[in-house]
Design an enzyme around this catalytic site. Sequence first.
Site: not given
Ligand code: ARG
Length: 288
Positions: A268, A174
């Site tokens: 996150c 991300h």
């Molecule tokens: N386990 C979540 C996923 O894989 C983690 C999300 C992390 N969020 C972020 N904004 N980077 O989607």
Amino acid sequence: MAELEWGRRYLMCPPEHFGVLYEINPWMHEEVAVDPDRALAQWEGLRDTLVAAGATVELVHQTAEVPDMVFSANAGIVNASAVGGPQFVPSHFRHAERQGETEQFATWFDDAGWTVDRLPTELDHEGAGDALPFGGVLVSGYRFRSDQQAATHLSRLTGAPVRSVELVDERLYHVDITFCPLSDRHAMGAPMAWDRYGRQVMEALVPEPLWLTDDEALSFCANSVVVGTTVVMPVTPVRVGRQLEAWGFDVVTCDVSEFLKAGGGCRCLTLALDTPLGPGPAGTTGPG
Ligand code: ARG
């Protein structure tokens, strides 16, 4: 430098049903147990740190079917300065495991009186996790979770100019794990996570960058929350902490190790509710 004009109001989701129950990024391992009490204590620690730094925190609640909903950054795109009143564009999650979150977040915003505008159904975009405002543009990451074409629609819906950056390392899947706006001029960034063109875009965009080494980037230190001049970090590599302090920031390290098991850090776990996008007093006259 001037402080960011956003980052004082957040939406967070308490870990009432958080766990690593499936694997959709390289950090998640189903056999690694999450300690629910520890997760809650860490989440409360983050919330209290943000409040102590001067932020307000609002809450949305998760159901047992969506353990990753604690990562509210992925709810959608917030445009607090939209002409017709505050606007929210819900995410379209790439993985079925998270798709149930979309309507839960949309309902929260609808109930709170926001205008809810939608992306075309066939395009994926994981919200503020893959799009952060800086320098008058929305920096939008794509590949692992978001489609490049979604950025065009976000721009059309919000009025914000968008810079798309291709993410190339699946551990940094991300954009909010690769980039952290710090002030109107400063930002942290992880060049290892971007393709060649994306690096050029980011170099042109950030007047005073703190480019992270690969090890620093993989520590998740860019996944930090900035409240005024306070930087709340999941991990603080020594060199990074020194540079931030030299620039005048107060650095707070907030242990969110239970959430790192799911591939998420401080940023996150938060969704800024006060990001101004698009043309307006914020001055969106970014490059090109
Ligand atoms: N386990 C979540 C996923 O894989 C983690 C999300 C992390 N969020 C972020 N904004 N980077 O989607």
